[in-house]
Write an enzyme that holds these catalytic residues in place. Structure first.
Site, PDB file in Angstrom:
ATOM      1  N   PRO A   1      19.916  72.970  14.858  1.00 15.08           N
ATOM      2  CA  PRO A   1      20.561  74.067  15.501  1.00 15.08           C
ATOM      3  C   PRO A   1      20.917  73.627  16.599  1.00 15.08           C
ATOM      4  O   PRO A   1      20.428  72.646  17.648  1.00 15.08           O
ATOM      5  CB  PRO A   1      19.089  74.994  16.103  1.00 15.08           C
TER       6      PRO A   1
ATOM      7  N   GLU B   1       4.700  60.977  18.565  1.00 13.31           N
ATOM      8  CA  GLU B   1       4.522  59.237  18.271  1.00 13.31           C
ATOM      9  C   GLU B   1       5.602  58.667  19.564  1.00 13.31           C
ATOM     10  O   GLU B   1       4.953  57.535  19.743  1.00 13.31           O
ATOM     11  CB  GLU B   1       4.636  58.918  17.053  1.00 13.31           C
TER      12      GLU B   1
END
Length: 665
Positions: free
Chosen positions: A185, A461
């Protein structure tokens, strides 16, 4: 030839002029106008509230075998209106309203190509797709898409750079006039209007990115196949929807269900086996360097460690445990990228672990890391999924780290087909999917509700082996990536400065350079709030479980319910701040967060059930909290509230606040 072209052009003009080719939203605010010029080229334009948003913008495709973009004439225009409410087994909102006006324009060109352009205009945006039939060819090689989004005025944008291989990039705020390309998007603000360009129902086509062509015009740029073409299709093919969500305020984009509404109803009859959950797992330790995926003296996925996590989950109202690095093949990382998905390492007794978990009411989330070796994975897929199901494992996390075999990229037609093949194979064995390194979410979770979550952005992460995500990242995601659908962001780090990890004798630091001081750029209260803000029906408490044991603030996650019934974004601006509330049963959970700037929000509690008193447990930044200097300062307080009250939400720099509301007894 000149006579034929003149006749065709005249027919095109006649067809376009003789029929009304405009369609408006049910509330009359958004108007889309379709047109065909003298050369049979198709365009559309859009206004919102009478103000032009998109100037006439090209439509169509190009193919090697025939013309898909020009010479068209309108044959027929049909219309329909829909206003329906539908339910789903899980989601931000289990009940959704789909209300739109549709215009289907049927066209034909001199090459015998038939095209239906289907436009749907909702009160919160629009979608259109192409339905082609090329009678003169058995198959087509699509070489380009001509679709444009030609803005009428400059504005701001929040996007990541266009990439056909990764979405794990930081967002940037740029004027549209300075934006060269973007993945979707793609969020924008023009004047007082907020919007986002994306796509819906992507199944057998490459992803769409945006590239600047001139001025304020952006053209669709499709992920290519290794031969340079964009897609190989039959002589009949339907594209994904091209979508534009629109709202007068930023949170209106979050509260829109347009992407889901452009997808088909569920193809899975009995969905009772598809259940949201909270989970922990053997995962974060590998990213921190405390544990490893491959079997060695630091191996994470051992029988002993598995049982320890299962016990923790059972004691803390957590439904699932994830295990990565359980199967043979991790020793090949960086080489053949070949894994065996039915052969556990010798120190991981999967039958015993499954038995132990079942006795304690805990679901196991299995893991398939492909390393990008798709042929190897597809050879094993059905057998591996059935093997899991026979063991009693019905939740699958997939991964595609590394380059894709055969010169393909992650987001091209080859991989879109593969990702869907995995979803449908999993559904056959009543298994849910959580995909990492995926194709972007385009709302197919409505049609295939076993497709529960995916990564598809720069997640937690990155805080373990880089300078980390900036404080603005988590308050940008709700207005960008999360407009597409749920994200397995894996929030919840309590050891923010890695003090416990740094002191571990097993620690082996990642080589990130001497200038990088690894930590999480947040406060503790913000980490808690992210469990609400960053929606996923499978929500992880991602830190090492020893960092949660005995911690008073972990009570929020124990109380939290990932199976929400209703959600609403209350306030926010992209990259600055956001506040979201979700209801699960009779309980409500609120999360608010800010960027580097301290903020106080006044939030009316009118979302609570009228006439009911609630016990609000507030997890807030401490008075001296600061993401840079004092990130772990927090307070927990309780008060009784009702729907008539207003909550003052004070947030430190880089901070946040989480609140649970439970009916007072």
């Amino acid at each position: 030839m000149k006579s034929f072209l003149f006749s065709l052009a005249a027919l095109a003009l006649c067809g376009a002029c003789s029929q009304n080719t405009e369609v408006t939203s049910p509330d009359g605010t958004i108007r889309l106008a379709f047109a065909v010029d003298s050369a049979g080229r198709m365009t559309y334009s859009v206004t919102d509230g009478g103000v032009r948003l998109f100037e006439p913008s090209r439509l169509g495709f190009e193919a090697a075998e025939t013309d898909l973009g020009g010479g068209f004439a309108v044959e027929h225009v049909s219309r329909t209106s829909v206003d329906e409410t539908w339910t789903q087994p899980w989601g931000e909102n289990k009940e959704n309203r789909s209300r739109y006006n549709e215009m289907a324009v049927r066209l034909r060109n001199g090459g015998g190509v038939r095209l239906t352009l289907r436009f749907r205009v909702f009160d919160d945006g629009l979608g259109f797709r192409y339905e082609y039939e090329a009678c003169g060819a058995d198959s087509l090689r699509v070489t380009d898409e001509l679709t444009e989004f030609r803005f009428a005025a400059d504005g701001d944008s929040w996007t990541i750079p266009a990439s056909f291989d990764t979405y794990e990039l930081l967002y940037r705020k740029l004027p549209l006039s300075e934006l060269a390309d973007a993945n979707t998007p793609a969020t924008f603000k023009v004047g007082g209007l907020y919007g986002s360009i994306h796509e819906a129902a992507l199944y057998d086509f490459p992803e769409m990115t945006l590239r600047k062509t001139d001025g304020l015009a952006f053209k669709s740029d499709l992920a290519p196949l290794p031969d340079g073409t964009k897609a190989h299709v039959g002589n009949k093919f339907t594209t994904a929807w091209r979508t534009v969500q629109l709202a007068p305020d930023a949170v209106g984009l979050i509260n829109s269900s347009l992407i889901l509404n452009l997808n088909e109803p569920s193809k899975i009859g009995d969905t009772s086996w598809i259940r949201p959950m909270k989970y922990v797992g053997v995962w974060w330790g590998m990213h921190l360097g405390v544990e490893t995926w491959a079997m060695d003296d630091r191996h994470g996925a051992t029988t002993e460690n598995a049982k320890r996590h299962i016990d923790f989950a059972a004691a803390n109202n957590i439904q699932g445990v994830l295990f990565e690095g359980w199967n043979e093949g991790w020793e090949n990382w960086g080489g053949s990228q070949s894994f065996d998905f039915t052969k556990p390492y010798a120190d991981f007794d999967i039958a015993e672990i499954v038995r132990y978990a079942r006795e304690r009411g805990i679901e196991i989330i299995g893991h398939h890391e492909t390393g990008g070796n798709i042929p190897d994975y597809e050879r094993q897929l059905e057998r591996a999924v059935k093997w899991y199901a026979d063991l009693g494992i019905h939740n699958l996390k997939t991964g595609y780290a590394g380059g894709i075999s055969g010169g393909n990229n992650h987001h091209g037609q080859y991989m879109v087909r593969h990702y869907q093949h995995v979803v449908e194979t999993a559904a056959k064995y009543r298994m849910t999917v959580n995909a990492h390194e995926p194709i972007k979410d385009c709302g197919i979770r409505r049609t295939w509700p076993n497709m529960m979550s995916r990564e598809g952005a720069r997640g937690k992460e990155w805080d373990a082996w880089s300078a980390g995500n900036p404080p603005s990242h988590e308050v940008t995601l709700p207005f960008t990536r999360l407009l597409a659908g749920p994200m397995d962001f894996t929030p919840g780090t309590f050891d923010i400065l890695y003090e416990n990890t740094r002191n571990s004798p097993r620690r082996k630091l990642w080589n990130c350079g001497p200038e990088v001081d690894m930590r999480v750029n947040t406060t503790l209260a913000k980490q808690i709030a992210e469990w609400v803000i960053i929606y996923s029906p499978v929500q992880m408490a991602s830190d090492l479980i020893e960092n949660y044991e005995g911690h008073p603030a972990f009570r929020f996650f124990r109380d939290f319910d990932a199976d929400c019934d209703w959600s609403r974004a209350l306030a926010g601006e992209p990259g600055e701040f956001v506040a979201v509330v979700r209801r699960a049963g009779e309980n409500y959970f609120l999360g608010a967060a800010t960027d580097e700037q301290p903020r106080t929000l006044s939030l009316p509690l009118d979302f609570l059930k009228p006439g009911t008193k609630y016990r609000a447990t507030i997890y807030a930044d401490g008075p001296d909290a600061d993401w840079k200097t004092n990130p772990t300062s927090y307070t927990i307080s309780e008060r009784e509230v009702s729907s008539a009250d207003t909550l003052e939400v004070a947030m430190a720099p880089g901070g946040g606040q989480a609140v649970s509301f439970m009916p007072a007894i």
